[in-house]
Scaffold this active site. Structure first.
Site, mmCIF file in Angstrom:
data_model
loop_
_atom_site.group_PDB
_atom_site.id
_atom_site.type_symbol
_atom_site.label_atom_id
_atom_site.label_comp_id
_atom_site.label_asym_id
_atom_site.label_seq_id
_atom_site.Cartn_x
_atom_site.Cartn_y
_atom_site.Cartn_z
ATOM 1 N N LYS A 22 -10.194 -19.398 -17.848
ATOM 2 C CA LYS A 22 -9.094 -19.588 -18.806
ATOM 3 C C LYS A 22 -8.249 -18.322 -18.927
ATOM 4 O O LYS A 22 -7.028 -18.371 -18.845
ATOM 5 C CB LYS A 22 -9.674 -19.939 -20.189
ATOM 6 C CG LYS A 22 -8.676 -19.839 -21.327
ATOM 7 C CD LYS A 22 -9.266 -20.218 -22.663
ATOM 8 C CE LYS A 22 -9.980 -19.119 -23.403
ATOM 9 N NZ LYS A 22 -9.113 -18.152 -24.114
ATOM 10 N N ASN A 23 -8.920 -17.182 -19.125
ATOM 11 C CA ASN A 23 -8.181 -15.958 -19.419
ATOM 12 C C ASN A 23 -7.521 -15.325 -18.191
ATOM 13 O O ASN A 23 -6.842 -14.303 -18.317
ATOM 14 C CB ASN A 23 -9.079 -14.952 -20.161
ATOM 15 C CG ASN A 23 -9.362 -15.428 -21.580
ATOM 16 O OD1 ASN A 23 -8.722 -16.367 -22.067
ATOM 17 N ND2 ASN A 23 -10.322 -14.801 -22.243
ATOM 18 N N CYS A 117 -5.888 -14.149 -36.791
ATOM 19 C CA CYS A 117 -6.654 -15.324 -36.399
ATOM 20 C C CYS A 117 -8.083 -15.123 -36.888
ATOM 21 O O CYS A 117 -8.411 -14.074 -37.435
ATOM 22 C CB CYS A 117 -6.602 -15.544 -34.898
ATOM 23 S SG CYS A 117 -7.614 -14.430 -33.969
ATOM 24 N N ARG A 122 -5.646 -8.732 -34.926
ATOM 25 C CA ARG A 122 -5.076 -8.822 -33.575
ATOM 26 C C ARG A 122 -3.567 -8.569 -33.484
ATOM 27 O O ARG A 122 -2.786 -9.465 -33.148
ATOM 28 C CB ARG A 122 -5.441 -10.168 -32.935
ATOM 29 C CG ARG A 122 -6.937 -10.350 -32.831
ATOM 30 C CD ARG A 122 -7.318 -11.677 -32.260
ATOM 31 N NE ARG A 122 -7.244 -11.707 -30.808
ATOM 32 C CZ ARG A 122 -7.455 -12.802 -30.084
ATOM 33 N NH1 ARG A 122 -7.732 -13.934 -30.684
ATOM 34 N NH2 ARG A 122 -7.390 -12.753 -28.779
ATOM 35 N N ASP A 308 -16.662 -11.707 -25.686
ATOM 36 C CA ASP A 308 -16.643 -13.175 -25.580
ATOM 37 C C ASP A 308 -18.028 -13.776 -25.316
ATOM 38 O O ASP A 308 -18.164 -14.999 -25.274
ATOM 39 C CB ASP A 308 -15.670 -13.621 -24.472
ATOM 40 C CG ASP A 308 -14.221 -13.379 -24.854
ATOM 41 O OD1 ASP A 308 -13.948 -13.134 -26.045
ATOM 42 O OD2 ASP A 308 -13.359 -13.425 -23.958
ATOM 43 N N ARG A 400 -10.523 -25.757 -26.322
ATOM 44 C CA ARG A 400 -9.541 -24.763 -25.889
ATOM 45 C C ARG A 400 -10.054 -24.000 -24.676
ATOM 46 O O ARG A 400 -9.270 -23.529 -23.865
ATOM 47 C CB ARG A 400 -9.266 -23.763 -27.023
ATOM 48 C CG ARG A 400 -8.501 -24.355 -28.176
ATOM 49 C CD ARG A 400 -8.068 -23.274 -29.127
ATOM 50 N NE ARG A 400 -7.594 -22.137 -28.352
ATOM 51 C CZ ARG A 400 -7.733 -20.864 -28.702
ATOM 52 N NH1 ARG A 400 -8.310 -20.560 -29.827
ATOM 53 N NH2 ARG A 400 -7.293 -19.914 -27.935
HETATM 54 N N1 EPU Z 1 -5.022 -4.472 -30.225
HETATM 55 C C1 EPU Z 1 -4.148 -3.728 -30.978
HETATM 56 N N2 EPU Z 1 -2.804 -3.757 -30.658
HETATM 57 C C2 EPU Z 1 -2.320 -4.506 -29.622
HETATM 58 C C3 EPU Z 1 -3.227 -5.261 -28.849
HETATM 59 C C4 EPU Z 1 -4.583 -5.226 -29.170
HETATM 60 O O1 EPU Z 1 -4.559 -3.052 -31.910
HETATM 61 O O2 EPU Z 1 -1.107 -4.487 -29.404
HETATM 62 C C5 EPU Z 1 -6.464 -4.462 -30.544
HETATM 63 C C6 EPU Z 1 -6.998 -5.836 -30.975
HETATM 64 O O3 EPU Z 1 -6.760 -6.099 -32.333
HETATM 65 C C7 EPU Z 1 -8.472 -5.719 -30.650
HETATM 66 C C8 EPU Z 1 -8.473 -4.839 -29.382
HETATM 67 O O4 EPU Z 1 -7.192 -4.190 -29.356
HETATM 68 O O5 EPU Z 1 -9.158 -5.058 -31.667
HETATM 69 C C9 EPU Z 1 -8.669 -5.562 -28.086
HETATM 70 O O6 EPU Z 1 -7.928 -6.753 -28.061
HETATM 71 P P1 EPU Z 1 -7.217 -7.309 -26.754
HETATM 72 O O7 EPU Z 1 -5.760 -7.083 -26.869
HETATM 73 O O8 EPU Z 1 -7.906 -6.790 -25.543
HETATM 74 O O9 EPU Z 1 -7.491 -8.858 -26.893
HETATM 75 P P2 EPU Z 1 -6.547 -9.997 -26.390
HETATM 76 O O10 EPU Z 1 -5.815 -9.537 -25.203
HETATM 77 O O11 EPU Z 1 -5.777 -10.553 -27.534
HETATM 78 C C10 EPU Z 1 -8.204 -11.074 -24.669
HETATM 79 C C11 EPU Z 1 -8.825 -12.415 -24.470
HETATM 80 C C12 EPU Z 1 -9.873 -12.659 -25.555
HETATM 81 C C13 EPU Z 1 -10.918 -11.557 -25.453
HETATM 82 C C14 EPU Z 1 -10.241 -10.178 -25.565
HETATM 83 C C15 EPU Z 1 -11.200 -9.021 -25.376
HETATM 84 C C16 EPU Z 1 -7.066 -13.668 -23.383
HETATM 85 C C17 EPU Z 1 -6.071 -14.758 -23.456
HETATM 86 N N3 EPU Z 1 -7.784 -13.435 -24.493
HETATM 87 O O12 EPU Z 1 -7.589 -11.103 -25.959
HETATM 88 O O13 EPU Z 1 -10.465 -13.918 -25.290
HETATM 89 O O14 EPU Z 1 -11.866 -11.703 -26.483
HETATM 90 O O15 EPU Z 1 -9.206 -10.064 -24.593
HETATM 91 O O16 EPU Z 1 -11.820 -9.083 -24.144
HETATM 92 O O17 EPU Z 1 -7.239 -13.042 -22.358
HETATM 93 C C18 EPU Z 1 -11.615 -15.899 -25.816
HETATM 94 O O18 EPU Z 1 -11.455 -16.273 -24.640
HETATM 95 O O19 EPU Z 1 -12.391 -16.510 -26.616
HETATM 96 C C19 EPU Z 1 -10.903 -14.729 -26.316
HETATM 97 C C20 EPU Z 1 -10.753 -14.471 -27.607
#
Ligand code: EPU
Length: 421
Positions: A22-23, A117, A122, A308, A400
């Site tokens: 998915k990701n 969320c 996030r 995850d 999802r």
């Molecule tokens: N963060 C910030 N600022 C930003 C972006 C992120 O502070 O601009 C923080 C977040 O709040 C969090 C940390 O950085 O504390 C890491 O978050 P990240 O941005 O890596 O998460 P994401 O990109 O929103 C993806 C996956 C998630 C997975 C995380 C961590 C996708 C679509 N989603 O989310 O997947 O948990 O990376 O590996 O790739 C899931 O599949 O169930 C899922 C939640």
């Protein structure tokens, strides 16, 4: 609303085929916006988030054709709108991934802010600040990110925190920027790597793939004749089925997967008492009928233990021998499953970002509520060993991210059915 009814007590055994990730599929579908020729993407999982992604692209005027094998052909030459509306962004945060590609290719993007969320606040400040540094003009008004740029300019970006979708957005934007962009402290999750390979297949010039420093030499255009790209297998789906088998003392062989991207998870399963055998594209787990041993772990960016998979390991610890201490370092509120597991009889104490779980002799089936995708998976796993039946509500969270979960679990012997009401 659909519910799952699971009756625990069966030892799982058999073979399963793992779906595409998915990701990886979500950023790669967004990246098709960068191509000026049609692109075909395969090994797409059958998931609600994929439908949402297709709806998002479709509403922008992008032409999509899906065949019966879930290959999606995307032609973005018909695009008429550069907007990701709130009604779609709020159901799928990953919609933010169209921001970088739209801005880089069309010079304009209007994307709703995702907001908080269930698993934490996030924010997307790192995505926005990176694009501003590349020369974009960005304002946030009425909950919408409005971005404009004549042509983005390459620069050095040092990410304040490792972010998966943040790295992906900036990586996609940089492919069409003028000059060279260096992304330091980049995420190196296998899904980021898969996206980078896809971008290179379209003609991008990215080096440092699979490391924390990505170097992107901007090009004038992207697109390759008759390009077909297969998404990498889902490591989290793989890990989830391994745990499902492990908690029941069972044996499972997962095909079409990648053991090389699951080191941290497989190590913990061995610690829990599993015998693991692997080939290039398969993993076999055998518990030899034994109860798992509790494991302690700490989530962190790849290649460390994935957030995850945290909820699923907590479910296993609930009935394991001993005490498992699980620390979540990525998201501040990713323990929503704990309360539900407690309703099934689990002994878990929460101390800020740590869950201390003492294995109990048995869990009992109960009505429980899904709160997010991985939390729901943990409830299904716990239900597989609980005495009696468990009713898991709000199954849309599971849909999802898990492709035909009840069919796959039934295939390896679980008693599970879906009811709609
Ligand atoms: N963060 C910030 N600022 C930003 C972006 C992120 O502070 O601009 C923080 C977040 O709040 C969090 C940390 O950085 O504390 C890491 O978050 P990240 O941005 O890596 O998460 P994401 O990109 O929103 C993806 C996956 C998630 C997975 C995380 C961590 C996708 C679509 N989603 O989310 O997947 O948990 O990376 O590996 O790739 C899931 O599949 O169930 C899922 C939640």
């Amino acid at each position: 609303m659909d519910k799952l009814i699971i009756t625990g007590g069966t030892r799982l055994s058999g073979e399963l085929r793992i779906s595409g990730a998915k990701n990886a599929a979500l950023p790669i579908l967004a990246a098709t916006l960068l191509s000026d020729t049609p692109v075909s993407v395969g090994n797409i999982p059958h998931l609600h988030d994929i439908t949402t992604s297709m709806e998002l692209l479709g509403r922008m005027g992008v032409h999509l054709v899906v065949d019966e094998k879930m290959n999606i052909e995307v032609d973005s030459s018909t695009i008429t709108s550069y907007e990701a509306p709130y009604e779609l962004v709020r159901t799928m945060r990953a919609s933010i991934l169209v921001l970088g590609p739209l801005l880089a290719r069309f010079g304009e993007a209007h994307v709703s802010l995702p907001g908080g969320c269930a698993i934490g606040t996030r924010p997307v400040d790192i995505h926005i600040n990176g694009l501003i540094k590349m020369g974009a003009d960005i304002t946030v008004e009425g909950g919408v990110i409005h971005a404009k740029a004549v042509r983005l300019k390459g620069c050095r970006l040092l990410l304040e925190q490792i972010t998966v979708t943040g790295t992906e957005n900036l990586l996609m934007a940089a492919t069409l920027a003028e000059g060279t962009t260096i992304i330091e402290n980049a995420a190196k999750e296998p899904e980021v790597t898969d996206l980078a390979y896809f971008l290179n297949a379209m003609g991008a010039k990215i080096s440092g793939i699979g490391t924390n420093v990505l170097v992107i030499e901007g090009v004038e255009r992207l697109g390759a004749d008759k390009l077909h790209y297969d998404i990498l297998p889902d490591r989290i789906e793989t890990g989830t089925y391994l745990i499902a088998a492990a908690i029941t003392g069972g044996k499972v062989k997962l095909k079409n997967t990648r053991p090389d991207i699951l080191d941290a998870v497989l190590e913990k399963l061995v610690e829990a008492g599993a015998e693991i055998t692997t080939g290039e594209d398969w993993i076999e787990l055998d518990m030899h009928g034994k109860k798992p041993k509790a494991v302690s772990l700490r989530t962190a960016p790849y290649p460390a233990f994935p957030t995850d998979m945290q909820a699923q390991f907590i479910a296993m610890n609930c009935v394991a021998e001993g005490v498992g201490i699980v620390t979540e370092t990525i998201f501040e509120n990713r323990f929503m499953h704990v309360q539900e597991l407690q309703r099934m009889g689990a002994d878990i104490k929460l101390e800020s970002n740590t869950a201390i779980c003492t294995g109990v002799k048995k869990l009992t089936g109960a009505p429980v509520m899904s709160t997010d995708l991985r939390a729901s998976a943990s409830l299904v796993i716990a239900a597989l060993v609980a005495e009696g039946s468990t009713l898991v509500d709000r199954v849309y969270h599971i849909d999802r991210g898990y492709d035909h979960i009840e069919e796959k679990l039934s295939q390896i012997g679980a008693t599970i059915r879906r009811v709609s009401k």
